[in-house]
Design an enzyme around this catalytic site. Structure first.
Site, PDB file in Angstrom:
ATOM      1  N   ASP A   1       0.884  -1.174   0.000  1.00  0.00           N
ATOM      2  CA  ASP A   1       0.000   0.000   0.000  1.00  0.00           C
ATOM      3  C   ASP A   1       0.920   1.223   0.000  1.00  0.00           C
ATOM      4  O   ASP A   1       2.132   1.096   0.191  1.00  0.00           O
ATOM      5  CB  ASP A   1      -0.894  -0.005   1.264  1.00  0.00           C
ATOM      6  CG  ASP A   1      -1.784   1.239   1.346  1.00  0.00           C
ATOM      7  OD1 ASP A   1      -2.334   1.659   0.311  1.00  0.00           O
ATOM      8  OD2 ASP A   1      -1.918   1.814   2.451  1.00  0.00           O
ATOM      9  N   SER A   2       0.331   2.394  -0.162  1.00  0.00           N
ATOM     10  CA  SER A   2       1.133   3.623  -0.084  1.00  0.00           C
ATOM     11  C   SER A   2       1.622   3.863   1.340  1.00  0.00           C
ATOM     12  O   SER A   2       2.512   4.681   1.553  1.00  0.00           O
ATOM     13  CB  SER A   2       0.276   4.809  -0.531  1.00  0.00           C
ATOM     14  OG  SER A   2      -0.823   4.949   0.360  1.00  0.00           O
TER      15      SER A   2
ATOM     16  N   CYS B   1      -4.429  -1.482  -1.882  1.00  0.00           N
ATOM     17  CA  CYS B   1      -4.612  -0.048  -2.080  1.00  0.00           C
ATOM     18  C   CYS B   1      -5.578   0.138  -3.239  1.00  0.00           C
ATOM     19  O   CYS B   1      -5.315  -0.348  -4.349  1.00  0.00           O
ATOM     20  CB  CYS B   1      -3.255   0.575  -2.405  1.00  0.00           C
ATOM     21  SG  CYS B   1      -3.327   2.311  -2.848  1.00  0.00           S
TER      22      CYS B   1
ATOM     23  N   GLU C   1      -2.195   8.580   8.801  1.00  0.00           N
ATOM     24  CA  GLU C   1      -0.754   8.265   8.955  1.00  0.00           C
ATOM     25  C   GLU C   1      -0.166   9.085  10.116  1.00  0.00           C
ATOM     26  O   GLU C   1       0.574   8.578  10.939  1.00  0.00           O
ATOM     27  CB  GLU C   1       0.022   8.607   7.679  1.00  0.00           C
ATOM     28  CG  GLU C   1      -0.339   7.772   6.469  1.00  0.00           C
ATOM     29  CD  GLU C   1       0.535   6.529   6.294  1.00  0.00           C
ATOM     30  OE1 GLU C   1       1.671   6.502   6.798  1.00  0.00           O
ATOM     31  OE2 GLU C   1       0.053   5.573   5.651  1.00  0.00           O
TER      32      GLU C   1
ATOM     33  N   CYS D   1     -10.966   3.432   0.550  1.00  0.00           N
ATOM     34  CA  CYS D   1      -9.515   3.598   0.667  1.00  0.00           C
ATOM     35  C   CYS D   1      -9.126   2.751   1.864  1.00  0.00           C
ATOM     36  O   CYS D   1      -9.814   2.789   2.896  1.00  0.00           O
ATOM     37  CB  CYS D   1      -9.170   5.066   0.901  1.00  0.00           C
ATOM     38  SG  CYS D   1      -7.470   5.347   1.475  1.00  0.00           S
TER      39      CYS D   1
ATOM     40  N   HIS E   1      -6.987   3.005   4.052  1.00  0.00           N
ATOM     41  CA  HIS E   1      -6.676   3.727   5.295  1.00  0.00           C
ATOM     42  C   HIS E   1      -7.936   3.953   6.151  1.00  0.00           C
ATOM     43  O   HIS E   1      -7.851   4.055   7.371  1.00  0.00           O
ATOM     44  CB  HIS E   1      -6.070   5.105   5.002  1.00  0.00           C
ATOM     45  CG  HIS E   1      -4.614   5.096   4.659  1.00  0.00           C
ATOM     46  ND1 HIS E   1      -4.141   4.610   3.466  1.00  0.00           N
ATOM     47  CD2 HIS E   1      -3.520   5.506   5.358  1.00  0.00           C
ATOM     48  CE1 HIS E   1      -2.813   4.751   3.437  1.00  0.00           C
ATOM     49  NE2 HIS E   1      -2.415   5.278   4.578  1.00  0.00           N
TER      50      HIS E   1
END
Ligand code: DGL
Length: 275
Positions: free
Chosen positions: A6-7, A69, A148, A189, A191
């Protein structure tokens, strides 16, 4: 061994479901935090990074790849499958179809990155469900970055998630169970599942939240050959970050297993097949 990327830390929401579904499997997870966020960058950047990370993981001998992702799946999965036709590659996409089945009001909110919502793949998915529900789309700029940050314990991180969720959901209209209300919210997403509690506090406990961890894990199992017994590894999980490994480590300790560690790893963008 299964590769997952994932990012950043978002893909841990998928990894958690994968480990529950495939407990004996070795996983190697890469958070591409040194090159994030993906969702507000152009497709070319995401394509180059997805190919470089996949080349690295293939070099480690993975048997399957999970692109954890939505943004990278939309921008690059077709190319990854063309690069590695023998490798099972599983992607994630916003769970619109399950949301249609769940919604009573027929009004469904979709939170995702700008790139995901603008992608051809997502537009095709949306078109395939035309007439089945009303979808209210919202590009949640800044929300993945706020998630994050909160793990990195940056001062104000949690407040930033709450502010970002309030801003984005406030722009989507009324939530509730009455006629015309949004009663189902798709977390498009990887996240965003980490903002579940914030969203519930904000929008009510009755809200139906839909993410993709479990269906992706089931699909991954289906793509693997039946696993022989006794395959349990000594080192079942490797966590790598192209950014700050302490952020990935803190997130993994919170959401995957206490005491787990993460390492830094540089993966240059030039690491592509044929280079
Ligand atoms: N976790 C990613 C997704 O599922 C994107 C986060 C980012 O913008 O980097 O789309």
């Amino acid at each position: 061994m299964i590769g997952v990327f994932d990012s950043g830390i978002g893909g841990l929401s998928i990894l958690r479901a994968l480990r529950a579904e495939l407990p004996d499997e070795n996983f190697i997870y890469i958070a591409d935090s040194g090159h994030a966020p993906y969702g507000e960058r152009d497709d070319a950047h995401v394509m180059v990074r997805a190919r470089a990370l996949t080349a690295h993981l293939v070099g480690q001998g993975i048997d399957a790849l999970v692109v954890a992702c939505n943004t990278a799946t939309a921008a690059a999965i077709h190319r990854l499958r063309a690069d590695y036709p023998q490798l099972p590659i599983i992607g994630v996409e916003p769970a619109l179809k399950p949301a249609v089945a769940l919604s009573r009001t027929g009004r469904i909110g979709v939170m995702a990155t700008r790139s995901t919502l603008n992608s051809v793949k997502f537009q095709q998915l949306l078109a395939s469900l035309e007439g089945q529900a009303k979808f209210v789309l919202r590009a949640c700029d800044g929300l993945a970055a706020a998630i994050e940050k909160s793990v990195a314990n940056t001062a104000g991180g949690a407040a930033e998630i709450a502010a970002s969720c309030a801003l984005h959901t406030g722009a989507m209209g009324r939530f509730g169970n009455g006629p015309g209300d949004i009663d189902t919210l798709v977390l498009g997403c990887t996240h965003y599942p980490f903002a579940t509690e914030v969203l519930r506090d904000l929008l009510g406990r009755q809200l139906r939240l839909v993410d993709t961890g479990e269906p992706v894990a089931r699909q991954t199992r289906a793509r693997l050959p039946a696993r022989p017994a006794g395959r349990l590894s000594q080192a079942p999980l490797t966590l790598l970050s192209t950014g700050h490994p302490e952020v990935l480590q803190a997130a993994a300790r919170r959401w995957i297993a206490p005491g787990i560690t993460a390492q830094a790893l540089d993966i240059p963008s030039a690491l592509l097949p044929g280079h």
